[in-house]
Design a protein around this motif. Structure first.
Motif, PDB file in Angstrom:
ATOM      1  N   ILE A 129       0.783  -1.207   0.039  1.00 30.33           N
ATOM      2  CA  ILE A 129      -0.091  -0.188  -0.124  1.00 30.33           C
ATOM      3  C   ILE A 129       0.851   1.495   0.011  1.00 30.33           C
ATOM      4  CG2 ILE A 129      -1.825   1.299   1.185  1.00 30.33           C
ATOM      5  CD1 ILE A 129      -2.724  -1.087  -0.015  1.00 30.33           C
ATOM      6  N   SER A 130       2.010   1.296   0.526  1.00 31.99           N
ATOM      7  CA  SER A 130       2.689   2.484   0.735  1.00 31.99           C
ATOM      8  C   SER A 130       3.408   2.651  -0.634  1.00 31.99           C
ATOM      9  CB  SER A 130       3.847   2.188   1.740  1.00 31.99           C
ATOM     10  OG  SER A 130       3.357   1.990   3.089  1.00 31.99           O
ATOM     11  N   CYS A 131       3.907   1.546  -1.386  1.00 34.01           N
ATOM     12  CA  CYS A 131       4.340   1.980  -2.749  1.00 34.01           C
ATOM     13  C   CYS A 131       3.162   2.420  -3.658  1.00 34.01           C
ATOM     14  CB  CYS A 131       5.027   0.395  -3.160  1.00 34.01           C
ATOM     15  SG  CYS A 131       6.496   0.054  -2.313  1.00 34.01           S
ATOM     16  N   SER A 192       0.187  -0.889 -10.850  1.00 34.33           N
ATOM     17  CA  SER A 192       1.669  -1.056 -11.576  1.00 34.33           C
ATOM     18  C   SER A 192       2.740  -0.462 -10.456  1.00 34.33           C
ATOM     19  CB  SER A 192       1.866  -0.416 -12.920  1.00 34.33           C
ATOM     20  OG  SER A 192       0.982  -0.914 -13.767  1.00 34.33           O
ATOM     21  N   GLY A 193       2.312   0.753  -9.783  1.00 42.41           N
ATOM     22  CA  GLY A 193       3.163   1.329  -9.188  1.00 42.41           C
ATOM     23  C   GLY A 193       3.393   0.445  -7.666  1.00 42.41           C
ATOM     24  N   ALA A 194       2.489   0.036  -7.258  1.00 47.07           N
ATOM     25  CA  ALA A 194       2.797  -0.999  -5.950  1.00 47.07           C
ATOM     26  C   ALA A 194       3.418  -2.297  -6.451  1.00 47.07           C
ATOM     27  CB  ALA A 194       1.289  -1.460  -5.557  1.00 47.07           C
ATOM     28  N   VAL A 195       3.370  -2.766  -7.521  1.00 48.33           N
ATOM     29  CA  VAL A 195       3.883  -3.602  -8.227  1.00 48.33           C
ATOM     30  C   VAL A 195       5.394  -3.678  -8.442  1.00 48.33           C
ATOM     31  CG1 VAL A 195       4.037  -5.430 -10.442  1.00 48.33           C
ATOM     32  CG2 VAL A 195       1.978  -5.011  -9.334  1.00 48.33           C
ATOM     33  N   PHE A 196       5.667  -2.703  -9.013  1.00 45.45           N
ATOM     34  CA  PHE A 196       7.024  -2.109  -9.361  1.00 45.45           C
ATOM     35  C   PHE A 196       7.854  -1.943  -7.874  1.00 45.45           C
ATOM     36  CE2 PHE A 196       6.269  -1.536 -13.635  1.00 45.45           C
ATOM     37  CZ  PHE A 196       7.680  -1.193 -14.246  1.00 45.45           C
ATOM     38  N   GLY A 197       7.119  -1.722  -6.836  1.00 43.61           N
ATOM     39  CA  GLY A 197       7.661  -1.514  -5.506  1.00 43.61           C
ATOM     40  C   GLY A 197       8.019  -3.060  -5.129  1.00 43.61           C
ATOM     41  N   ILE A 198       7.172  -4.082  -5.338  1.00 39.99           N
ATOM     42  CA  ILE A 198       7.461  -5.405  -5.070  1.00 39.99           C
ATOM     43  C   ILE A 198       8.667  -5.758  -5.885  1.00 39.99           C
ATOM     44  CG2 ILE A 198       6.326  -7.788  -5.578  1.00 39.99           C
ATOM     45  CD1 ILE A 198       3.701  -7.025  -4.775  1.00 39.99           C
ATOM     46  N   LEU A 199       8.685  -5.503  -7.363  1.00 40.26           N
ATOM     47  CA  LEU A 199       9.837  -6.033  -8.072  1.00 40.26           C
ATOM     48  C   LEU A 199      11.075  -5.383  -7.474  1.00 40.26           C
ATOM     49  CD1 LEU A 199       8.608  -5.395 -11.547  1.00 40.26           C
ATOM     50  CD2 LEU A 199       8.618  -7.591 -10.640  1.00 40.26           C
ATOM     51  N   LEU A 200      11.096  -4.114  -7.175  1.00 39.56           N
ATOM     52  CA  LEU A 200      12.294  -3.529  -6.530  1.00 39.56           C
ATOM     53  C   LEU A 200      12.640  -4.446  -5.057  1.00 39.56           C
ATOM     54  CD1 LEU A 200      13.125  -1.474  -4.025  1.00 39.56           C
ATOM     55  CD2 LEU A 200      14.344  -1.141  -6.262  1.00 39.56           C
ATOM     56  N   ALA A 201      11.782  -4.709  -4.379  1.00 39.69           N
ATOM     57  CA  ALA A 201      12.002  -5.430  -2.913  1.00 39.69           C
ATOM     58  C   ALA A 201      12.527  -6.690  -3.296  1.00 39.69           C
ATOM     59  CB  ALA A 201      10.746  -5.525  -2.240  1.00 39.69           C
ATOM     60  N   PHE A 248       6.298   7.843 -14.356  1.00 38.90           N
ATOM     61  CA  PHE A 248       6.840   8.381 -13.034  1.00 38.90           C
ATOM     62  C   PHE A 248       6.187   7.652 -11.674  1.00 38.90           C
ATOM     63  CE2 PHE A 248       8.077  11.847 -15.990  1.00 38.90           C
ATOM     64  CZ  PHE A 248       9.356  11.810 -15.560  1.00 38.90           C
ATOM     65  N   ALA A 249       5.160   7.216 -12.016  1.00 35.86           N
ATOM     66  CA  ALA A 249       4.258   6.500 -11.124  1.00 35.86           C
ATOM     67  C   ALA A 249       4.891   5.331 -10.575  1.00 35.86           C
ATOM     68  CB  ALA A 249       2.668   6.159 -11.338  1.00 35.86           C
ATOM     69  N   HIS A 250       5.369   4.402 -11.616  1.00 32.49           N
ATOM     70  CA  HIS A 250       6.147   3.308 -11.646  1.00 32.49           C
ATOM     71  C   HIS A 250       7.461   3.582 -10.642  1.00 32.49           C
ATOM     72  CE1 HIS A 250       4.585   1.568 -15.353  1.00 32.49           C
ATOM     73  NE2 HIS A 250       3.533   1.780 -14.524  1.00 32.49           N
ATOM     74  N   LEU A 251       8.189   4.689 -11.101  1.00 34.29           N
ATOM     75  CA  LEU A 251       9.315   5.068 -10.433  1.00 34.29           C
ATOM     76  C   LEU A 251       9.172   5.519  -8.880  1.00 34.29           C
ATOM     77  CD1 LEU A 251      11.074   7.242 -13.235  1.00 34.29           C
ATOM     78  CD2 LEU A 251      11.799   4.900 -12.553  1.00 34.29           C
ATOM     79  N   GLY A 252       7.761   6.162  -8.827  1.00 35.34           N
ATOM     80  CA  GLY A 252       7.565   6.567  -7.367  1.00 35.34           C
ATOM     81  C   GLY A 252       7.447   5.143  -6.638  1.00 35.34           C
ATOM     82  N   GLY A 253       6.783   4.183  -7.122  1.00 31.70           N
ATOM     83  CA  GLY A 253       6.474   3.042  -6.363  1.00 31.70           C
ATOM     84  C   GLY A 253       7.893   2.534  -5.948  1.00 31.70           C
ATOM     85  N   MET A 254       9.005   2.369  -6.670  1.00 33.07           N
ATOM     86  CA  MET A 254      10.137   1.948  -6.557  1.00 33.07           C
ATOM     87  C   MET A 254      11.012   2.841  -5.522  1.00 33.07           C
ATOM     88  SD  MET A 254      11.211   0.768 -10.481  1.00 33.07           S
ATOM     89  CE  MET A 254      12.341  -0.434 -10.067  1.00 33.07           C
ATOM     90  N   LEU A 255      10.954   3.965  -5.732  1.00 36.63           N
ATOM     91  CA  LEU A 255      11.611   5.011  -4.831  1.00 36.63           C
ATOM     92  C   LEU A 255      11.046   4.935  -3.638  1.00 36.63           C
ATOM     93  CD1 LEU A 255      13.348   7.320  -4.463  1.00 36.63           C
ATOM     94  CD2 LEU A 255      11.726   8.858  -4.839  1.00 36.63           C
ATOM     95  N   VAL A 256       9.732   4.623  -3.217  1.00 38.95           N
ATOM     96  CA  VAL A 256       9.168   4.357  -1.766  1.00 38.95           C
ATOM     97  C   VAL A 256       9.821   3.060  -1.253  1.00 38.95           C
ATOM     98  CG1 VAL A 256       7.249   4.095  -0.262  1.00 38.95           C
ATOM     99  CG2 VAL A 256       7.306   5.813  -2.123  1.00 38.95           C
ATOM    100  N   GLY A 257       9.846   1.961  -2.304  1.00 37.60           N
ATOM    101  CA  GLY A 257      10.200   0.981  -1.850  1.00 37.60           C
ATOM    102  C   GLY A 257      11.723   0.756  -1.328  1.00 37.60           C
ATOM    103  N   VAL A 258      12.615   1.748  -2.172  1.00 35.53           N
ATOM    104  CA  VAL A 258      13.951   1.711  -1.619  1.00 35.53           C
ATOM    105  C   VAL A 258      14.209   2.009  -0.274  1.00 35.53           C
ATOM    106  CG1 VAL A 258      16.237   2.938  -1.976  1.00 35.53           C
ATOM    107  CG2 VAL A 258      14.974   2.044  -4.099  1.00 35.53           C
ATOM    108  N   PHE A 259      13.452   3.297  -0.104  1.00 36.35           N
ATOM    109  CA  PHE A 259      13.417   3.690   1.355  1.00 36.35           C
ATOM    110  C   PHE A 259      13.151   3.015   2.428  1.00 36.35           C
ATOM    111  CE2 PHE A 259      13.629   7.750  -0.769  1.00 36.35           C
ATOM    112  CZ  PHE A 259      14.716   8.188  -0.387  1.00 36.35           C
TER     113      PHE A 259
END
Length: 277
Positions: A129-131, A192-201, A248-259
């Motif tokens: 949800i955060s991503c 996709s934003g949340a999913v990109f966060g999952i890929l990042l994790a 940029f939404a995809h990148l946003g999900g990844m950025l939150v995931g990194v932190f």
């Protein structure tokens, strides 16, 4: 108009190399029926997204309500925007075809079920949800900086007018639409934003996991796959390629995931020596 944030993908299938015993155990436990093999949060996310996609199609065709207009993420300047959309948009998908929801749900199933078993259900849901919310906020920021360019490109005919001139014409009633109507055309939907966060994790927790990506005949480490996805999204976002996709939404999900992942590593929630590396 953003009609969906489809995952930019050149592959039809991602196959994880199962030579790493620890991850193989994570992936193969809870054997049984297809649904029973999926951990609860991932399973419910899959079900909710599919139900919402089907409901959107049925309600649109029956003329009951346009769920995408109600629940999709709108530009904050438009009258159709409300804060709840920062969450609801990630459960909506493009209804003009099946590829948007298919690739999102396939990626959620492929990687989410592994991460949920590693992180635990509550922490995994918080991360997802955060991503998704982070992706929405970054998309709003991107719209804030680009809406004038979108306005100019949306005006048909060789006008050669600037954004200021077009805005002035709209305010003087010389256009067939109002500024609010224009703002309300800026909508994005999708997980996709949340999913990109999952890929990042996945790439950060299993950085050296070899993966086979069709059509490439050789394995690629997960960390390079994630970096590749991020580079493609950044390139497309800057150049404006595939403008119907919310890069940029995809990148946003990844950025939150990194932190979040870095914080969890720092606090010992995720640590080396647990067999996941």
């Amino acid at each position: 108009m953003e009609n969906g944030d489809k995952i930019v993908s050149f592959c039809l299938l991602l196959c994880i190399n199962k030579k790493q015993d620890k991850t193989t155990t994570i992936m193969q436990n809870n054997r049984g029926s297809f649904l029973s093999s999926i951990p609860p949060v991932t399973k419910h996310l899959l079900i909710i997204n599919i139900i919402m996609w089907l409901a959107t199609i049925v309600m649109q065709r029956s003329g009951i309500v346009d769920l995408q207009r109600l629940l999709g993420l709108h530009f904050w300047k438009g009258s159709d925007f409300n804060a709840a959309q920062l969450v609801t948009y990630m459960f909506m998908h493009d209804t003009s075809g099946i590829t948007h929801i298919f690739f999102n749900m396939f990626s959620l199933w492929m990687f989410g079920r592994i991460l949920e078993r590693v992180l635990g259900s509550k922490r995994y849901l918080f991360y997802y949800i955060s991503c998704g919310i982070g992706a929405a906020l970054v998309q709003e920021l991107a719209w804030q900086f680009t809406w004038q360019d979108v306005l100019v490109s949306s005006v048909t005919g060789p006008t050669g007018a600037s954004a200021a001139e077009i805005i002035q014409a709209i305010q003087q009633g010389q256009a067939t639409f109002t500024m609010d109507q224009f703002y309300n055309t800026m909508v994005t939907v999708g997980a996709s934003g949340a999913v990109f966060g999952i890929l990042l994790a996945f790439g950060m927790i299993f950085p050296n996991m070899p993966m086979y990506i069709i059509p490439f005949p050789f394995p690629i480490k997960a960390k390079w796959m994630v970096l590749g996805y991020g580079a493609i999204e950044l390139l497309f976002g800057i150049t404006g390629e595939m403008s119907s996709v919310a890069h940029f939404a995809h990148l946003g999900g990844m950025l939150v995931g990194v932190f979040i992942i870095l914080y969890w590593k720092h606090t010992g929630v995720i640590g080396r020596g647990n067999g996941y590396y």
